[in-house]
Design a protein around this motif. Structure first.
Motif, mmCIF file in Angstrom:
data_model
loop_
_atom_site.group_PDB
_atom_site.id
_atom_site.type_symbol
_atom_site.label_atom_id
_atom_site.label_comp_id
_atom_site.label_asym_id
_atom_site.label_seq_id
_atom_site.Cartn_x
_atom_site.Cartn_y
_atom_site.Cartn_z
ATOM 1 N N GLU A 246 -102.230 -62.771 115.700
ATOM 2 C CA GLU A 246 -101.728 -62.860 117.070
ATOM 3 C C GLU A 246 -100.482 -61.994 117.154
ATOM 4 O OE1 GLU A 246 -102.000 -66.786 119.090
ATOM 5 O OE2 GLU A 246 -102.429 -67.500 117.056
ATOM 6 N N GLU A 247 -100.566 -60.946 117.966
ATOM 7 C CA GLU A 247 -99.457 -60.002 118.121
ATOM 8 C C GLU A 247 -99.179 -59.816 119.606
ATOM 9 O OE1 GLU A 247 -101.048 -56.539 116.252
ATOM 10 O OE2 GLU A 247 -101.037 -57.425 114.268
ATOM 11 N N LEU A 248 -98.185 -59.037 119.919
ATOM 12 C CA LEU A 248 -97.867 -58.767 121.322
ATOM 13 C C LEU A 248 -99.034 -58.122 122.063
ATOM 14 C CD1 LEU A 248 -94.193 -57.479 121.085
ATOM 15 C CD2 LEU A 248 -94.979 -59.657 122.007
ATOM 16 N N ILE A 249 -99.804 -57.293 121.349
ATOM 17 C CA ILE A 249 -100.918 -56.608 122.001
ATOM 18 C C ILE A 249 -102.127 -57.516 122.180
ATOM 19 C CG2 ILE A 249 -100.233 -54.296 121.297
ATOM 20 C CD1 ILE A 249 -102.348 -54.516 119.026
ATOM 21 N N GLY A 250 -102.076 -58.706 121.598
ATOM 22 C CA GLY A 250 -103.181 -59.649 121.762
ATOM 23 C C GLY A 250 -103.573 -60.299 120.455
ATOM 24 N N ALA A 251 -104.446 -61.261 120.567
ATOM 25 C CA ALA A 251 -104.954 -61.971 119.401
ATOM 26 C C ALA A 251 -106.354 -61.450 119.096
ATOM 27 C CB ALA A 251 -104.989 -63.468 119.689
ATOM 28 N N ARG A 252 -106.627 -61.235 117.794
ATOM 29 C CA ARG A 252 -107.937 -60.691 117.443
ATOM 30 C C ARG A 252 -108.228 -60.910 115.967
ATOM 31 N NH1 ARG A 252 -107.215 -54.650 115.937
ATOM 32 N NH2 ARG A 252 -105.026 -54.610 115.442
ATOM 33 N N PHE A 253 -109.510 -60.823 115.637
ATOM 34 C CA PHE A 253 -109.910 -60.817 114.239
ATOM 35 C C PHE A 253 -109.681 -59.402 113.711
ATOM 36 C CE2 PHE A 253 -112.315 -64.401 115.905
ATOM 37 C CZ PHE A 253 -112.071 -65.359 114.929
ATOM 38 N N VAL A 254 -109.142 -59.304 112.507
ATOM 39 C CA VAL A 254 -108.873 -57.998 111.896
ATOM 40 C C VAL A 254 -109.509 -57.953 110.510
ATOM 41 C CG1 VAL A 254 -106.737 -57.549 113.158
ATOM 42 C CG2 VAL A 254 -106.643 -58.769 111.002
ATOM 43 N N ILE A 255 -109.788 -56.744 110.065
ATOM 44 C CA ILE A 255 -110.391 -56.546 108.749
ATOM 45 C C ILE A 255 -109.507 -55.610 107.953
ATOM 46 C CG2 ILE A 255 -112.414 -55.696 107.512
ATOM 47 C CD1 ILE A 255 -113.968 -56.422 110.156
ATOM 48 N N GLU A 256 -109.017 -56.096 106.826
ATOM 49 C CA GLU A 256 -108.262 -55.264 105.896
ATOM 50 C C GLU A 256 -109.272 -54.796 104.861
ATOM 51 O OE1 GLU A 256 -104.932 -57.534 104.382
ATOM 52 O OE2 GLU A 256 -104.686 -58.443 106.359
ATOM 53 N N ASN A 257 -109.612 -53.504 104.919
ATOM 54 C CA ASN A 257 -110.699 -52.973 104.103
ATOM 55 C C ASN A 257 -110.168 -51.965 103.093
ATOM 56 O OD1 ASN A 257 -113.057 -51.916 103.073
ATOM 57 N ND2 ASN A 257 -114.068 -51.785 105.049
ATOM 58 N N PRO A 258 -110.164 -52.313 101.784
ATOM 59 C CA PRO A 258 -109.671 -51.382 100.778
ATOM 60 C C PRO A 258 -110.593 -50.173 100.573
ATOM 61 C CG PRO A 258 -110.643 -53.287 99.713
ATOM 62 C CD PRO A 258 -110.633 -53.571 101.193
ATOM 63 N N ASN A 259 -111.810 -50.216 101.119
ATOM 64 C CA ASN A 259 -112.762 -49.111 100.975
ATOM 65 C C ASN A 259 -112.529 -48.012 101.998
ATOM 66 O OD1 ASN A 259 -114.419 -50.638 99.003
ATOM 67 N ND2 ASN A 259 -114.728 -51.955 100.776
ATOM 68 N N ALA A 260 -111.793 -48.307 103.053
ATOM 69 C CA ALA A 260 -111.561 -47.325 104.120
ATOM 70 C C ALA A 260 -110.498 -46.329 103.676
ATOM 71 C CB ALA A 260 -111.126 -48.032 105.394
ATOM 72 N N SER A 261 -110.845 -45.039 103.726
ATOM 73 C CA SER A 261 -109.869 -44.013 103.342
ATOM 74 C C SER A 261 -108.902 -43.731 104.478
ATOM 75 C CB SER A 261 -110.582 -42.733 102.912
ATOM 76 O OG SER A 261 -111.395 -42.245 103.957
ATOM 77 N N SER A 262 -109.334 -43.964 105.708
ATOM 78 C CA SER A 262 -108.444 -43.843 106.861
ATOM 79 C C SER A 262 -108.988 -44.731 107.955
ATOM 80 C CB SER A 262 -108.356 -42.391 107.349
ATOM 81 O OG SER A 262 -109.597 -41.973 107.869
ATOM 82 N N SER A 263 -108.126 -45.077 108.891
ATOM 83 C CA SER A 263 -108.575 -45.893 110.013
ATOM 84 C C SER A 263 -107.896 -45.383 111.273
ATOM 85 C CB SER A 263 -108.256 -47.372 109.769
ATOM 86 O OG SER A 263 -106.872 -47.550 109.642
ATOM 87 N N CYS A 264 -108.435 -45.832 112.378
ATOM 88 C CA CYS A 264 -107.934 -45.418 113.679
ATOM 89 C C CYS A 264 -106.880 -46.419 114.148
ATOM 90 C CB CYS A 264 -109.112 -45.377 114.646
ATOM 91 S SG CYS A 264 -108.672 -44.848 116.285
ATOM 92 N N GLY A 265 -106.058 -46.027 115.063
ATOM 93 C CA GLY A 265 -105.053 -46.917 115.602
ATOM 94 C C GLY A 265 -105.621 -48.140 116.291
ATOM 95 N N CYS A 266 -106.881 -48.048 116.736
ATOM 96 C CA CYS A 266 -107.499 -49.171 117.423
ATOM 97 C C CYS A 266 -107.834 -50.308 116.461
ATOM 98 C CB CYS A 266 -108.768 -48.731 118.151
ATOM 99 S SG CYS A 266 -110.086 -48.112 117.067
ATOM 100 N N GLY A 267 -107.924 -50.009 115.157
ATOM 101 C CA GLY A 267 -108.205 -51.035 114.172
ATOM 102 C C GLY A 267 -109.659 -51.394 114.037
ATOM 103 N N THR A 268 -110.538 -50.779 114.847
ATOM 104 C CA THR A 268 -111.957 -51.100 114.734
ATOM 105 C C THR A 268 -112.768 -49.933 114.180
ATOM 106 O OG1 THR A 268 -112.429 -50.402 116.991
ATOM 107 C CG2 THR A 268 -111.867 -52.717 116.676
ATOM 108 N N SER A 269 -112.130 -48.812 113.920
ATOM 109 C CA SER A 269 -112.836 -47.632 113.445
ATOM 110 C C SER A 269 -112.205 -47.170 112.122
ATOM 111 C CB SER A 269 -112.738 -46.524 114.495
ATOM 112 O OG SER A 269 -113.464 -45.396 114.111
#
Length: 108
Positions: A82-105
């Motif tokens: 839960e942050e100022l921008i809203g509440a959401r499920f998030v995924i911390e993925n050690p396999n991702a070499s980069s991610s987008c600011g949106c947090g879903t890509s």
């Protein structure tokens, strides 16, 4: 190399309980699909478990991941924030070499 299934935090299971997912026979589905601004994107939805799903259970709630998405989520952490921008499920993925600011890509 040992591959570990994703972990689900107690906060994520608590949020599922708050919204009554199991009461409606639903689970939190985490899927990885092609697309998004970085090559892959997460699809997060309430859905019913299917036969080939990995089912992670806690607090009477379930998180399900299909067999195609599972390799992309090895050793990831599924959380709820839960942050100022809203509440959401998030995924911390050690396999991702980069991610987008949106947090879903992400890319691998």
């Amino acid at each position: 190399m040992l591959t570990l299934p994703p972990k689900v935090t107690s906060r994520a299971f608590e949020r599922l309980a708050e919204i009554g997912a199991a009461d409606d026979g639903k689970a939190l589905r985490i899927a990885v699909e092609g697309g998004g601004c970085s090559g892959f994107q997460y699809e997060i939805d309430l859905d019913e478990a299917k036969d080939d799903d990995l089912i992670l259970e806690g607090n009477g709630e379930k998180v399900v991941i299909d067999s195609v998405s599972l390799p992309f989520l090895t050793d990831a952490v599924i959380d709820f924030t839960e942050e100022l921008i809203g509440a959401r499920f998030v995924i911390e993925n050690p396999n991702a070499s980069s991610s987008c600011g949106c947090g879903t890509s992400f890319s691998m």
